[in-house]
Design an enzyme around this catalytic site. Structure first.
Site, PDB file in Angstrom:
ATOM      1  N   GLY A  71       0.842  -1.202   0.000  1.00 15.13           N
ATOM      2  CA  GLY A  71       0.000   0.000   0.000  1.00 15.13           C
ATOM      3  C   GLY A  71       0.869   1.240   0.000  1.00 15.13           C
ATOM      4  O   GLY A  71       0.482   2.283   0.530  1.00 15.13           O
ATOM      5  N   ALA A  93       1.673   3.366  -2.094  1.00 13.00           N
ATOM      6  CA  ALA A  93       1.296   4.553  -2.851  1.00 13.00           C
ATOM      7  C   ALA A  93       0.216   5.367  -2.137  1.00 13.00           C
ATOM      8  O   ALA A  93      -0.067   6.500  -2.518  1.00 13.00           O
ATOM      9  CB  ALA A  93       0.822   4.145  -4.248  1.00 13.00           C
ATOM     10  N   ARG A 133      -1.580   7.393   1.198  1.00 11.83           N
ATOM     11  CA  ARG A 133      -1.018   8.461   2.025  1.00 11.83           C
ATOM     12  C   ARG A 133      -0.307   7.896   3.245  1.00 11.83           C
ATOM     13  O   ARG A 133       0.810   8.288   3.563  1.00 11.83           O
ATOM     14  CB  ARG A 133      -2.133   9.426   2.444  1.00 11.83           C
ATOM     15  CG  ARG A 133      -2.626  10.254   1.255  1.00 11.83           C
ATOM     16  CD  ARG A 133      -3.608  11.307   1.686  1.00 11.83           C
ATOM     17  NE  ARG A 133      -4.741  10.705   2.392  1.00 11.83           N
ATOM     18  CZ  ARG A 133      -5.782  11.394   2.870  1.00 11.83           C
ATOM     19  NH1 ARG A 133      -5.816  12.707   2.712  1.00 11.83           N
ATOM     20  NH2 ARG A 133      -6.766  10.796   3.482  1.00 11.83           N
ATOM     21  N   GLY A 155      -2.160  -2.023   9.586  1.00  9.74           N
ATOM     22  CA  GLY A 155      -2.857  -0.817  10.025  1.00  9.74           C
ATOM     23  C   GLY A 155      -4.152  -0.588   9.264  1.00  9.74           C
ATOM     24  O   GLY A 155      -4.565   0.552   9.091  1.00  9.74           O
ATOM     25  N   VAL A 156      -4.784  -1.666   8.828  1.00  5.86           N
ATOM     26  CA  VAL A 156      -6.020  -1.544   8.051  1.00  5.86           C
ATOM     27  C   VAL A 156      -7.186  -1.904   8.970  1.00  5.86           C
ATOM     28  O   VAL A 156      -7.100  -2.842   9.756  1.00  5.86           O
ATOM     29  CB  VAL A 156      -5.985  -2.488   6.828  1.00  5.86           C
ATOM     30  CG1 VAL A 156      -7.187  -2.228   5.923  1.00  5.86           C
ATOM     31  CG2 VAL A 156      -4.675  -2.316   6.078  1.00  5.86           C
ATOM     32  N   HIS A 208     -12.961  16.857  15.066  1.00  2.00           N
ATOM     33  CA  HIS A 208     -12.291  16.607  13.794  1.00  2.00           C
ATOM     34  C   HIS A 208     -12.604  17.738  12.805  1.00  2.00           C
ATOM     35  O   HIS A 208     -13.503  18.539  13.025  1.00  2.00           O
ATOM     36  CB  HIS A 208     -12.776  15.277  13.193  1.00  2.00           C
ATOM     37  CG  HIS A 208     -12.213  14.067  13.875  1.00  2.00           C
ATOM     38  ND1 HIS A 208     -12.759  13.571  15.047  1.00  2.00           N
ATOM     39  CD2 HIS A 208     -11.159  13.264  13.584  1.00  2.00           C
ATOM     40  CE1 HIS A 208     -12.052  12.512  15.424  1.00  2.00           C
ATOM     41  NE2 HIS A 208     -11.082  12.294  14.562  1.00  2.00           N
ATOM     42  N   LYS A 224     -14.968  15.063   7.697  1.00  4.58           N
ATOM     43  CA  LYS A 224     -15.141  13.683   8.190  1.00  4.58           C
ATOM     44  C   LYS A 224     -16.594  13.268   7.980  1.00  4.58           C
ATOM     45  O   LYS A 224     -17.517  14.026   8.275  1.00  4.58           O
ATOM     46  CB  LYS A 224     -14.784  13.627   9.678  1.00  4.58           C
ATOM     47  CG  LYS A 224     -14.791  12.234  10.260  1.00  4.58           C
ATOM     48  CD  LYS A 224     -14.186  12.233  11.662  1.00  4.58           C
ATOM     49  CE  LYS A 224     -14.315  10.877  12.338  1.00  4.58           C
ATOM     50  NZ  LYS A 224     -13.659   9.794  11.581  1.00  4.58           N
ATOM     51  N   THR A 242     -12.465   5.924  17.190  1.00  2.00           N
ATOM     52  CA  THR A 242     -11.673   6.014  18.427  1.00  2.00           C
ATOM     53  C   THR A 242     -12.561   6.373  19.610  1.00  2.00           C
ATOM     54  O   THR A 242     -12.427   5.807  20.705  1.00  2.00           O
ATOM     55  CB  THR A 242     -10.561   7.069  18.261  1.00  2.00           C
ATOM     56  OG1 THR A 242      -9.687   6.640  17.212  1.00  2.00           O
ATOM     57  CG2 THR A 242      -9.754   7.223  19.537  1.00  2.00           C
TER      58      THR A 242
END
Lengths: 251, 251, 251, 251
Positions: free
Chosen positions: A11, A13, A15, A79-80, A136, A140, A147
């Site tokens: 992954g 590519a 961010r 981290g998915v 946020h 969003k 979280t």
């Protein structure tokens, strides 16, 4: 002689993936051996001698990526989001045949968010009241944040372990819903403000006092220390670990 | 020679009234000449030579108290809620025949709350986003607070004067109402926490920055400087003034 | 027909200058006609038909740039520090011969910082105590920040206008200097923390209450709304204006 | 059948002592059997059948009170400061001959302050920067507070255990001491503001993020849950325990 850890990023590519590639390249004790984007052949990682694979792809791809990493004998740091109990059980089964191999699946790599959640669970035992405000940027799409939902669950679990009942609240009139969402018995408020990134404030109240835990993420780079911690520790934590806190010294 | 101002307190047995009695007694430039509770004869104030009457009674009694004070030629400082436009018009009419007499009707005597509201109205012109969090003890019956509603109105008025449209908010999924109440287009959140008294946080956000105004009332005594300011200034502000800010130098 | 304002940026290669070039290009009512870096000929601005010059160069160059702009009949918006009274007087003299021409010299283009300072001056009249905490990244070389010093001066001026004496402080033992710097009689604290950018918290305390003003700059882009405001307003404010607040409706 | 714990309070006429007397009287599982002031005979506690003695006297008296309690076979909960290593060693020695007897010496009974300090020690391992701001009423004589000094020590210990070096700080010019006190390598700031009681804010910063722990004590009653926790737990913690955290489940 201390040798560096060979790392491949899946992954690369995206961010988060690009930030991870950069962070691994900067770390003196790590060596980036493969940066694999959508459409690239992930077997490159094996041929390049990777010891640890970092998966920062998408929910549709991550389950197969972890299955593949275990087959190839690679430690995995994931981290998915989107892992359910079935998927985790499959990973545990696969790892049972691979003693010594480690997999870390972490929904949140921000060390501060992990600390805040753990502290919240502990503090929850000692306070009559608890409430959450997450803040946020206004782009969003969902409210409240994942979280904040996890934090509410952690607080509820802490309260239950201390035998605490419902939070006190004598509100009789709230025609417009100002008291916010109730998640696991805990009120959760979502603020959306231009200029913000990702912030969480956890409030505890008792007679004559208040305890506040606040975490501010100003930038995506704040996740990188957690990713690097995962890479460095995964080989010494065989089996499946869910949550970065499993690798941290929290007491 | 500087002489002190003679003050009578109506509602002297209530919590706010008792605090006002104490504050007037402590002030070197004021003299308490009458402390009148429910059932006492308010004419005592006249006989004792009061120049200013402080009304801290209840909504049912305040309108008649002010009518009476004007008839007797007493300046009045009023801290009771529940005044509508009709009632205010009656006061204006009565005062028209009494040049030199002043009446102050103030829903909130906390100077900090008054300042925060004024600042909020000014700041609202310059920020794309604005949101309000009010926090109180859990025995409060209504949400959001009256102060938060007034603040939302002040922000909306500031935004309108600057030609600003709706606040940005791309929320698509909010199943539990975490985005809170919407008052005059402004999101308002109400926190209820044991240990708190009365607190308000006003958040403004623009690209790359945030401005926060916060007011904390820890104790009822925080209203007393505002009451004393009203007593001292009412004689030099003939006619009806609504809101303590009319007596403050705010620019 | 509404025509756009023609803008030239001096110091276009610096970080602030580059941000301003970008902001002007994005604004539909402005047209960037020249972006002039060190070594470029500033007469380009005249030839390109600039109406407003934005000076984001350095203290050594800014005085001459403004002199030149006035000679060429260009309005100037200046974000460079280091202007003393002599230099300002020279600008005023030059503008006296150029009716209709405007110059804005603003040490701080962050609208939130300007608002916080103005609000601080007003609030200072009403509180017994006032204190400042500024927070920045740990690479900042000076403490406290210039903004904090200006804020202390504004508070001191507000207190003086209300006849307030020194802030209360019975500290007898402070062997390590925890009470911080004292600027114009106001205690100022400087926090240095990795992850921060530029933040200021202004605290006011009275019996039973606290008022807090906080401004957070997360990113240099937060200065751009102030720069654009200056560009849009400079032509309708002939003469010299010092401070962006001169263009804002603050009461 | 659940029987209540018989409690005697020494120092019952002081402010903390009076609050403790009240709190014990309100607690359904505790029974106040003696409230002993200066000049009263502490043997009353023995005669009244006390099981636990709460010592809220003064530094000059506390050492002798604890010696006496141990001799009489009473558990002791001590909230007096001024205990040095010698004095603690004497208590340990005395308790060695009294298996089953417990003594708790706690410099701070505010559960929130204890939690904040523990969390600070844990979080300190994970952040490049850490700083402390304590805030109190302006009648406090010393700066910084003892709690802030203890927190700095806890942070220093956490940093040392993680191998962290000095906090980053490139300040070159700070002519007035705005960077505050340095305690165990940690910068500590003391704010003094009318209206405040006792507050502590602990800030941690890393690349792109900040973690804040804040504790507010609004009222002396906030110490009472800690005192009651001590009374309830002291009998099941034989020997000397220093710090309320020894009785709390903090992980």
């Amino acid at each position: 002689m201390s040798t560096s850890i060979a790392v491949a990023v899946l992954g690369a590519a995206g961010r988060m993936g690009a930030a991870a590639v950069h962070a691994v390249e900067q770390a003196p004790d790590l060596e980036l051996v493969a940066a694999i984007g959508r459409g690239d052949d992930r077997e490159q990682a094996v041929r390049a001698g990777a010891q640890v694979v970092v998966d920062l792809t998408v929910p549709d791809a991550t389950r197969d990526n972890v299955r593949w990493a275990i087959e190839r004998g690679l430690h995995a740091v994931v981290g998915v989001t989107g892992w359910d109990e079935d998927a985790l059980a499959e990973v545990r089964d696969a790892l049972a045949e691979r003693p010594g191999l480690g997999v870390l699946i972490a929904p949140n790599f921000a060390i501060g968010a992990v600390l805040a959640m753990r502290f919240a669970q502990v503090a929850a035992r000692y306070y009559e009241s608890a409430e959450i405000i997450e803040m946020h940027h206004p782009d969003k799409l969902d409210a409240p944040s994942g979280t904040a939902r996890h934090t509410a669950a952690a607080i509820a679990s802490g309260r239950a372990s201390a035998g605490l009942g419902p939070v006190p609240d004598r509100t009789r009139s709230d025609p417009d819903g100002a008291r916010g969402a109730v998640v696991d018995g805990i009120h959760v408020h979502a603020v959306r403000l231009r200029g913000l990134v990702a912030h969480e404030e956890i409030l505890f109240g008792g007679v004559g006092e208040e305890l506040t835990l606040r975490h501010d993420s100003f930038d995506r780079v704040s996740f990188m220390p957690g990713v690097l911690l995962g890479i460095r520790e995964v080989a010494s934590h065989p089996g499946l670990t869910v949550g970065l806190d499993g690798y941290m010294e929290l007491d």
